[in-house]
Motif scaffolding. Structure first.
Motif, mmCIF file in Angstrom:
data_model
loop_
_atom_site.group_PDB
_atom_site.id
_atom_site.type_symbol
_atom_site.label_atom_id
_atom_site.label_comp_id
_atom_site.label_asym_id
_atom_site.label_seq_id
_atom_site.Cartn_x
_atom_site.Cartn_y
_atom_site.Cartn_z
ATOM 1 N N MET A 116 0.847 -1.167 0.000
ATOM 2 C CA MET A 116 0.000 0.000 0.000
ATOM 3 C C MET A 116 0.896 1.234 0.000
ATOM 4 S SD MET A 116 -3.012 1.196 2.583
ATOM 5 C CE MET A 116 -1.999 1.869 3.856
ATOM 6 N N ALA A 117 0.577 2.168 -0.855
ATOM 7 C CA ALA A 117 1.368 3.388 -0.954
ATOM 8 C C ALA A 117 0.997 4.354 0.172
ATOM 9 C CB ALA A 117 1.127 4.057 -2.304
ATOM 10 N N ILE A 118 1.982 4.799 0.906
ATOM 11 C CA ILE A 118 1.800 5.856 1.898
ATOM 12 C C ILE A 118 1.955 7.209 1.204
ATOM 13 C CG2 ILE A 118 2.666 6.862 4.047
ATOM 14 C CD1 ILE A 118 1.371 4.044 4.321
ATOM 15 N N ASP A 119 2.901 7.272 0.276
ATOM 16 C CA ASP A 119 3.133 8.466 -0.536
ATOM 17 C C ASP A 119 2.814 8.128 -1.991
ATOM 18 O OD1 ASP A 119 4.456 10.056 1.582
ATOM 19 O OD2 ASP A 119 6.067 8.581 1.369
ATOM 20 N N ARG A 120 2.598 9.139 -2.800
ATOM 21 C CA ARG A 120 2.436 8.923 -4.239
ATOM 22 C C ARG A 120 3.714 8.257 -4.766
ATOM 23 N NH1 ARG A 120 0.355 9.515 -8.968
ATOM 24 N NH2 ARG A 120 1.493 10.372 -10.728
ATOM 25 N N ALA B 6 -1.261 7.957 -2.909
ATOM 26 C CA ALA B 6 -1.234 7.607 -1.483
ATOM 27 C C ALA B 6 -2.553 6.918 -1.130
ATOM 28 C CB ALA B 6 -1.036 8.859 -0.640
ATOM 29 N N GLY B 7 -2.457 5.782 -0.473
ATOM 30 C CA GLY B 7 -3.648 5.012 -0.099
ATOM 31 C C GLY B 7 -4.010 3.912 -1.075
ATOM 32 N N ASP B 8 -3.480 3.962 -2.304
ATOM 33 C CA ASP B 8 -3.723 2.888 -3.266
ATOM 34 C C ASP B 8 -2.961 1.642 -2.831
ATOM 35 O OD1 ASP B 8 -5.199 4.596 -4.857
ATOM 36 O OD2 ASP B 8 -3.686 4.779 -6.433
ATOM 37 N N ALA B 9 -3.460 0.510 -3.252
ATOM 38 C CA ALA B 9 -2.793 -0.756 -2.930
ATOM 39 C C ALA B 9 -2.757 -1.642 -4.161
ATOM 40 C CB ALA B 9 -3.523 -1.470 -1.793
ATOM 41 N N ILE B 10 -1.782 -2.520 -4.202
ATOM 42 C CA ILE B 10 -1.644 -3.494 -5.287
ATOM 43 C C ILE B 10 -1.347 -4.849 -4.657
ATOM 44 C CG2 ILE B 10 0.774 -2.837 -5.577
ATOM 45 C CD1 ILE B 10 0.573 -3.723 -8.510
ATOM 46 N N VAL B 11 -1.878 -5.882 -5.266
ATOM 47 C CA VAL B 11 -1.623 -7.256 -4.829
ATOM 48 C C VAL B 11 -1.097 -8.003 -6.045
ATOM 49 C CG1 VAL B 11 -2.675 -9.378 -3.939
ATOM 50 C CG2 VAL B 11 -3.507 -7.136 -3.157
ATOM 51 N N TRP B 12 -0.019 -8.779 -5.854
ATOM 52 C CA TRP B 12 0.511 -9.538 -6.979
ATOM 53 C C TRP B 12 0.984 -10.895 -6.521
ATOM 54 C CZ3 TRP B 12 3.291 -5.325 -5.045
ATOM 55 C CH2 TRP B 12 4.569 -5.586 -4.560
ATOM 56 N N HIS B 13 1.096 -11.800 -7.466
ATOM 57 C CA HIS B 13 1.571 -13.163 -7.222
ATOM 58 C C HIS B 13 3.039 -13.110 -6.801
ATOM 59 C CE1 HIS B 13 2.756 -17.310 -8.045
ATOM 60 N NE2 HIS B 13 1.466 -17.621 -8.059
ATOM 61 N N ILE C 187 3.756 0.171 2.593
ATOM 62 C CA ILE C 187 3.629 -0.954 3.517
ATOM 63 C C ILE C 187 3.462 -2.207 2.674
ATOM 64 C CG2 ILE C 187 2.193 -2.036 5.290
ATOM 65 C CD1 ILE C 187 1.275 0.778 6.082
ATOM 66 N N ALA C 188 4.196 -3.270 3.029
ATOM 67 C CA ALA C 188 4.099 -4.530 2.293
ATOM 68 C C ALA C 188 3.709 -5.654 3.231
ATOM 69 C CB ALA C 188 5.436 -4.848 1.625
#
Length: 122
Positions: free
Chosen positions: A1-5, A55-62, A81-82
């Motif tokens: 999740m991005a805390i900053d851009r 900021a606030g966006d999140a990504i999930v990957w394999h 944050i990971a």
């Protein structure tokens, strides 16, 4: 999740689409690297997608998806944050049984391995 851009100017995440479908590649620790990485000769001219996040966006990957974040050379932060998760089977196979467990169904026990996970290839 991005805390900053996170964008190209401050070293956003780069991924190689579809790379998780191939074999797992042994990583290398180079004298100038912070952690192990893919062999540089295998990724030198590879096409990547840049994952720019607000900021606030999140990504999930394999876990097997080839991914990389270059050094942040800008004057802006690039904090995030990971979270890495493993099935109980994968944790045992990699010697990582001491990782904290995800609370499931109100208990602190790992969720049971589903039949799909047991029979899944790779």
């Amino acid at each position: 999740m991005a805390i900053d851009r996170a964008d190209r100017s401050n070293g956003c995440l780069q991924v190689v689409p579809g790379s998780h479908k191939g074999p797992v590649v042994e990583h290398v620790r180079y004298p100038d690297s912070i952690h192990v990485e893919l062999p540089r000769d295998q990724v030198a001219d590879i096409q990547v997608d840049h994952i720019e996040l607000e900021a606030g966006d999140a990504i999930v990957w394999h876990a097997h998806l080839w991914h990389y974040s270059p050094i942040n050379l800008s004057d802006r932060n690039r904090l995030g944050i990971a979270q890495v998760t493993l099935s109980a089977r994968d944790a045992a196979a990699t010697g990582k049984q001491n990782l904290p467990v995800l609370v499931s169904a109100g208990t602190g026990q790992p969720a049971p391995i589903r039949e799909v996970e047991r029979s899944a290839p790779g």
